[in-house]
Design a protein around this motif. Structure first.
Motif, PDB file in Angstrom:
ATOM      1  N   UNK A   1       0.495  16.132 -10.201  1.00 48.18           N
ATOM      2  CA  UNK A   1       1.271  16.789  -9.156  1.00 48.18           C
ATOM      3  C   UNK A   1       0.420  17.573  -8.168  1.00 48.18           C
ATOM      4  N   UNK A   2      -0.698  18.111  -8.572  1.00 50.27           N
ATOM      5  CA  UNK A   2      -1.518  18.917  -7.666  1.00 50.27           C
ATOM      6  C   UNK A   2      -2.680  18.128  -7.059  1.00 50.27           C
ATOM      7  N   UNK A   3      -2.697  16.826  -7.318  1.00 49.96           N
ATOM      8  CA  UNK A   3      -3.759  15.982  -6.769  1.00 49.96           C
ATOM      9  C   UNK A   3      -3.347  15.438  -5.403  1.00 49.96           C
ATOM     10  N   UNK A   4      -4.361  15.151  -4.584  1.00 49.83           N
ATOM     11  CA  UNK A   4      -4.103  14.450  -3.320  1.00 49.83           C
ATOM     12  C   UNK A   4      -4.283  12.952  -3.545  1.00 49.83           C
ATOM     13  N   UNK A   5      -3.665  12.109  -2.678  1.00 46.65           N
ATOM     14  CA  UNK A   5      -3.709  10.652  -2.888  1.00 46.65           C
ATOM     15  C   UNK A   5      -5.107  10.077  -3.056  1.00 46.65           C
ATOM     16  N   UNK A   6      -6.099  10.647  -2.380  1.00 45.33           N
ATOM     17  CA  UNK A   6      -7.459  10.103  -2.476  1.00 45.33           C
ATOM     18  C   UNK A   6      -8.024  10.211  -3.888  1.00 45.33           C
ATOM     19  N   UNK A   7      -7.454  11.093  -4.709  1.00 44.17           N
ATOM     20  CA  UNK A   7      -7.943  11.298  -6.080  1.00 44.17           C
ATOM     21  C   UNK A   7      -7.260  10.373  -7.070  1.00 44.17           C
TER      22      UNK A   7
ATOM     23  N   UNK B   1       0.870  -1.171   0.000  1.00 44.15           N
ATOM     24  CA  UNK B   1       0.000   0.000   0.000  1.00 44.15           C
ATOM     25  C   UNK B   1       0.910   1.226   0.000  1.00 44.15           C
ATOM     26  N   UNK B   2       0.642   2.132  -0.886  1.00 39.19           N
ATOM     27  CA  UNK B   2       1.597   3.192  -1.207  1.00 39.19           C
ATOM     28  C   UNK B   2       2.042   4.017   0.000  1.00 39.19           C
ATOM     29  N   UNK B   3       1.192   4.131   1.024  1.00 38.05           N
ATOM     30  CA  UNK B   3       1.520   4.859   2.255  1.00 38.05           C
ATOM     31  C   UNK B   3       1.913   6.310   1.983  1.00 38.05           C
ATOM     32  N   UNK B   4       1.179   6.931   1.073  1.00 38.74           N
ATOM     33  CA  UNK B   4       1.382   8.352   0.844  1.00 38.74           C
ATOM     34  C   UNK B   4       0.753   9.141   1.988  1.00 38.74           C
ATOM     35  N   UNK B   5       1.251  10.336   2.228  1.00 41.52           N
ATOM     36  CA  UNK B   5       0.671  11.212   3.245  1.00 41.52           C
ATOM     37  C   UNK B   5      -0.601  11.829   2.677  1.00 41.52           C
ATOM     38  N   UNK B   6      -1.770  11.472   3.221  1.00 41.54           N
ATOM     39  CA  UNK B   6      -3.042  11.822   2.577  1.00 41.54           C
ATOM     40  C   UNK B   6      -3.329  13.316   2.535  1.00 41.54           C
ATOM     41  N   UNK B   7      -2.750  14.101   3.461  1.00 40.02           N
ATOM     42  CA  UNK B   7      -3.046  15.536   3.523  1.00 40.02           C
ATOM     43  C   UNK B   7      -2.153  16.355   2.596  1.00 40.02           C
ATOM     44  N   UNK B   8      -1.198  15.662   1.924  1.00 39.73           N
ATOM     45  CA  UNK B   8      -0.280  16.354   1.026  1.00 39.73           C
ATOM     46  C   UNK B   8      -0.610  16.036  -0.428  1.00 39.73           C
ATOM     47  N   UNK B   9      -0.312  16.972  -1.312  1.00 43.61           N
ATOM     48  CA  UNK B   9      -0.464  16.718  -2.743  1.00 43.61           C
ATOM     49  C   UNK B   9       0.653  15.784  -3.213  1.00 43.61           C
ATOM     50  N   UNK B  10       0.534  15.324  -4.458  1.00 41.22           N
ATOM     51  CA  UNK B  10       1.591  14.496  -5.034  1.00 41.22           C
ATOM     52  C   UNK B  10       2.912  15.255  -5.018  1.00 41.22           C
ATOM     53  N   UNK B  11       2.892  16.519  -5.401  1.00 47.16           N
ATOM     54  CA  UNK B  11       4.113  17.340  -5.410  1.00 47.16           C
ATOM     55  C   UNK B  11       4.744  17.385  -4.006  1.00 47.16           C
TER      56      UNK B  11
END
Length: 360
Positions: free
Chosen positions: A126-132, A84-94
Motif C-alpha cells: 500500500x505504501x509503495x509507488x508503481x515503479x517498485x 499495461x496497468x496504467x497506474x499513476x506513477x506519482x501516487x502510492x498504491x493506497x
C-alpha cells in the motif's frame, strides 16, 4: 447478470459484426490478434461508438443506436483493466486505489476496501509507488482500482499479455478469486488457450470481426479447426474430475470421473475436491490394444465418434470416453495404419496433462 452486445462497425477494411449474449461470470473474448476483441470491449466501454449497435448490461441500456442512446463513458459504470496497468506513477498504491474509489457513485466503505486489498494480496504494497512493483503486482493494483470505482461490469484487455510466465502464474489465482468472489461479471480478452481454459465459464471465439463459436471452454477449445493458428497446438479437452486418493510415497493424486481414472503429480486436496484436467490433443496417442508396461500414467478407453481432416497430413480424432469427449491430433498415416473408423473401440494414451482447481 446478462450481457447483450450487438455491434456493427467498419474501420478501413476491417468489419466488426457481432451479436453476443452471455450470463457468464467470466466471459472470454478469444481469438487471434486483429480479430476484433479489443474493438468490441471498447464499444462496451464507450470508447468507440459503432455505426450501429446495442449494449445492455442487466437490463441497463448503455448503447442503442436505433433509439439514439449512447451513455458517456463516466456513466456506464464499467471498470477497465488494460494490458499495461496504467497506474499513476506519482501516487502510492493506497492513493491509486483511492483514485478509483473517487469515481464510484457511492464510496466503498473501509471494510469493502480492506476485503478487496486482502483478496488481491496487496496489503504489504500500500505504501509503495508503481515503479517498485513487479508486473503482476501492478496488475493486481490496477484490478483493485477498477473494482473500487463501483463497476457493474469489469473489462480486462489481455491483462497477462505483458507478463512473463512466473508473473502469469502469480496473478491467475487472484483473477480466479475475483471471478468467484467479487460478484462483478468480467469480459476478458485473451488469445491464450491456457488462460481461457482455466478462467472462463463462457467463451466467445472471434475471427476477422465475427463470432465463429461460443459456449463453455470445454466445447470451444476442442474445436482445433477454429482456434488461432498460434494456439492450435494448445487446444484439446477439459475433463471435470475429483480427487479420490493421494499417495504420499510417490506424491501422486488419483482423480476419477466417468471418463476414467487419472494420476497426476502433487496433492490436489482432500477426497472429493473437484479439479479440471486439461489434455492437449497433441499429447494424446491412440492404441487399438490396451498398452502395458509404458511410462504414461493415464490411459482412457473410448470409442471413435468422429475423424476430421486437419491440414494436408493430419487428422483430429474425437473419442467418447464414458460420455466425455476427448480429442487427439494424429497423422493420416497413423490413422490408416491403425485402421481407425467411427465406432471403433480404442485406448487414449495421455503423455501429459495440466491440472487446475475447478472454478465453476
Amino acid at each position: 447478470m446478462t450481457i447483450a452486445i450487438a455491434a456493427r462497425h467498419t474501420m478501413g477494411d476491417f468489419v466488426l459484426d457481432v451479436d453476443i449474449t452471455t450470463s457468464g461470470r467470466l466471459t472470454a473474448l478469444f481469438g487471434p490478434s486483429g480479430s476484433g476483441k479489443t474493438t468490441l470491449i471498447n464499444v462496451v466501454a464507450g470508447l468507440l461508438r459503432p455505426r450501429t449497435g446495442r449494449v445492455v448490461v442487466d437490463d441497463r441500456v448503455l448503447l442503442d443506436s436505433a433509439r439514439n442512446i449512447c451513455l458517456p463513458v463516466h456513466r456506464r459504470r464499467i471498470g477497465y483493466v488494460f494490458q499495461d496497468a496504467r497506474l499513476l506513477p506519482h501516487l502510492t498504491v493506497r492513493q491509486n486505489l483511492a483514485y478509483g474509489r473517487w469515481f464510484a457513485a457511492a464510496r466503498a466503505p473501509a471494510s469493502t476496501v480492506a476485503r478487496l486489498v486482502d483478496m488481491l494480496g496487496i496489503g504489504p504494497l500500500l505504501d509503495h509507488r508503481p515503479a517498485m512493483l513487479s508486473g503482476g503486482e501492478r496488475q493486481r493494483v490496477a484490478i483493485g482500482r477498477a473494482l473500487l470505482s463501483g463497476p457493474q461490469l469489469l473489462l480486462m484487455d489481455e491483462p497477462l499479455a505483458a507478463l512473463d510466465e512466473p508473473r502469469k502464474a502469480e496473478i491467475i489465482p487472484y483473477i480466479e478469486r475475483l471471478r468467484d468472489e467479487a460478484l462483478v461479471p468480467i469480459l476478458y480478452v485473451s488469445h491464450a488457450v491456457a488462460e481461457v481454459s482455466r478462467l472462463a465459464d463462457h467463451v466467445v471465439l472471434l475471427d476477422q470481426g465475427r463470432t465463429t463459436a461460443q459456449g463453455s471452454p470445454a466445447e470451444v477449445i476442442r474445436r482445433l479447426d477454429l482456434l488461432p493458428l498460434d494456439e492450435r497446438a494448445e487446444g484439446g479437452s477439459l475433463i471435470a474430475m475429483q480427487v479420490d486418493d493421494y499417495d504420499p510415497d510417490f506424491d501422486l493424486t488419483t482423480l476419477t470421473a466417468a471418463a476414467g481414472v487419472a494420476r497426476v503429480p502433487g496433492r490436489w486436496g482432500p477426497k472429493g475436491t473437484p479439479v479440471t484436467l486439461r489434455i492437449r490433443a497433441r499429447d494424446v496417442m491412440v492404441a487399438t490394444l490396451h498398452p502395458d508396461r509404458i511410462s504414461a500414467l493415464n490411459v482412457f478407453q473410448g470409442t471413435v465418434v468422429a475423424i476430421a481432416p486437419s491440414g494436408p497430413s493430419g487428422l483430429t480424432l474425437t473419442l467418447d470416453c464414458g460420455g466425455t469427449p476427448l480429442v487427439s491430433s494424429l497423422t493420416r498415416y497413423s490413422a490408416s495404419r491403425l485402421g481407425l473408423t467411427p465406432g471403433m473401440e480404442v485406448y487414449a494414451v495421455v503423455k501429459s496433462v495440466s491440472v487446475a482447481p475447478a472454478g465453476h
